[in-house]
Design a protein around this motif. Structure first.
Motif, mmCIF file in Angstrom:
data_model
loop_
_atom_site.group_PDB
_atom_site.id
_atom_site.type_symbol
_atom_site.label_atom_id
_atom_site.label_comp_id
_atom_site.label_asym_id
_atom_site.label_seq_id
_atom_site.Cartn_x
_atom_site.Cartn_y
_atom_site.Cartn_z
ATOM 1 N N GLU A 86 115.265 11.934 71.551
ATOM 2 C CA GLU A 86 114.038 11.406 70.946
ATOM 3 C C GLU A 86 112.834 11.690 71.829
ATOM 4 O O GLU A 86 111.763 12.067 71.341
ATOM 5 N N LYS A 89 111.846 15.287 71.615
ATOM 6 C CA LYS A 89 111.120 15.515 70.365
ATOM 7 C C LYS A 89 109.675 15.059 70.492
ATOM 8 O O LYS A 89 108.751 15.735 70.030
ATOM 9 N N GLU A 93 106.226 17.213 70.362
ATOM 10 C CA GLU A 93 105.146 16.852 69.455
ATOM 11 C C GLU A 93 103.828 16.711 70.213
ATOM 12 O O GLU A 93 102.777 17.189 69.756
#
Length: 239
Positions: A86, A89, A93
Motif C-alpha cells: 500500500e 502504491k 501516486e
C-alpha cells in the motif's frame, strides 16, 4: 506406560511360598532375590518412562507454543507486506503527482516570466508617466523613451555574455540614458553607472545626461547617484 509390578509380585510370592513348603529354601531365596532385583529394575524403568513422558509432554507443549508464535509472526509479516504494498502504491501516486506539479510549476514559470516582462514594461511606462513633468523639465519626453538592449557576447565592453539593458531617449542630437525602478537601491545605481559607460562605448558617443527614475530610493543610493553624476527623479527617500 508403567509395568504392573503388583501382579508380578503376587506371582513371585506364590512361587516362594510353594518353594518353602517344598523345603526348597535356597531356590526360594534365589527367587526372592531375583524378584527384589526385578522390582527395583522395574521401578527404575517406570520412573524413567514417567520422566520421559513428562519430557515429551513438555516438548509437545513448547512445540505448540512455538507454533503459535510462528503463526503470529507469519500474520505480522503478511500484514507488513500488505502495508508495504500500500505504501509503495502511495509513493508511486505521490511521485506521479510530483511530476505533474513539477511540470505545472515549469509551465507557470514560463508564463510568469512572460507576464513579468510585460508587467516590467508597463511599470516603466507608468513610472515615466508619473514623473512626466520632472522629466520634461530635464528635456526628456516620456512617450519617446525606447529600450536599448545589447548582449556583450565576446566581452568587449563588459563580462562575456552580459545583457545590457537601459532606456534611451535621443532628441536633437542629445543622448539621454535612463534607469526606471519602483525601488532603487545602492546596487541599482552602481549597476546603472556601469551599463551607461558600456552603452556610451557601444554607441561611440557620450550621454548628455544619466537619469535614474524611481518611486522610492534608498538614502545611500541617492547619495551614490550624486557622486556618480546621475540625476535622480524620485517620489520618496527611504532612510
Amino acid at each position: 506406560m508403567s509395568l504392573d509390578w503388583g501382579r508380578l509380585e503376587e506371582v513371585v510370592e506364590r512361587a516362594v511360598r510353594r518353594a518353602r513348603s517344598d523345603e526348597l529354601r535356597e531356590v526360594a531365596d534365589a527367587v526372592k532375590t531375583l524378584a527384589d532385583y526385578m522390582k527395583t529394575g522395574f521401578q527404575e524403568t517406570n520412573k524413567r518412562i514417567e520422566e520421559l513422558n513428562k519430557t515429551v509432554a513438555e516438548l509437545a507443549k513448547r512445540l505448540e507454543t512455538h507454533g503459535k508464535i510462528l503463526e503470529e509472526h507469519s500474520k505480522r509479516l503478511e500484514e507488513q507486506g500488505r502495508l508495504l504494498a500500500e505504501l509503495t502504491k502511495r509513493v508511486e501516486e505521490h511521485g506521479r503527482r510530483l511530476d505533474e506539479l513539477t511540470k505545472a510549476v515549469a509551465e507557470l514559470k514560463v508564463a510568469m516570466g512572460s507576464l513579468g516582462r510585460r508587467w516590467g514594461r508597463d511599470l516603466e511606462r507608468t513610472v515615466l508617466e508619473i514623473y512626466r513633468d520632472a522629466l520634461e523639465k530635464r528635456g526628456v519626453e516620456p512617450g519617446r523613451v525606447e529600450k536599448f538592449v545589447y548582449t556583450d557576447v565576446d566581452g568587449r565592453f563588459m563580462r562575456p555574455g552580459t545583457r545590457i539593458e537601459v532606456d534611451v531617449y535621443i532628441h536633437d542630437g542629445g543622448l539621454y540614458l535612463l534607469e526606471v525602478k519602483s525601488h532603487a537601491e545602492l546596487e541599482d545605481v552602481e549597476w546603472f553607472a556601469e551599463k551607461a559607460e558600456a552603452v556610451e562605448k557601444i554607441l561611440g558617443r557620450k550621454a548628455n545626461r544619466l537619469i535614474i527614475v524611481a518611486v522610492n530610493i534608498d538614502k545611500e543610493a541617492l547619495e551614490r547617484a550624486a557622486q556618480l553624476g546621475i540625476d535622480a527623479v524620485y517620489g520618496a527617500v527611504i532612510e
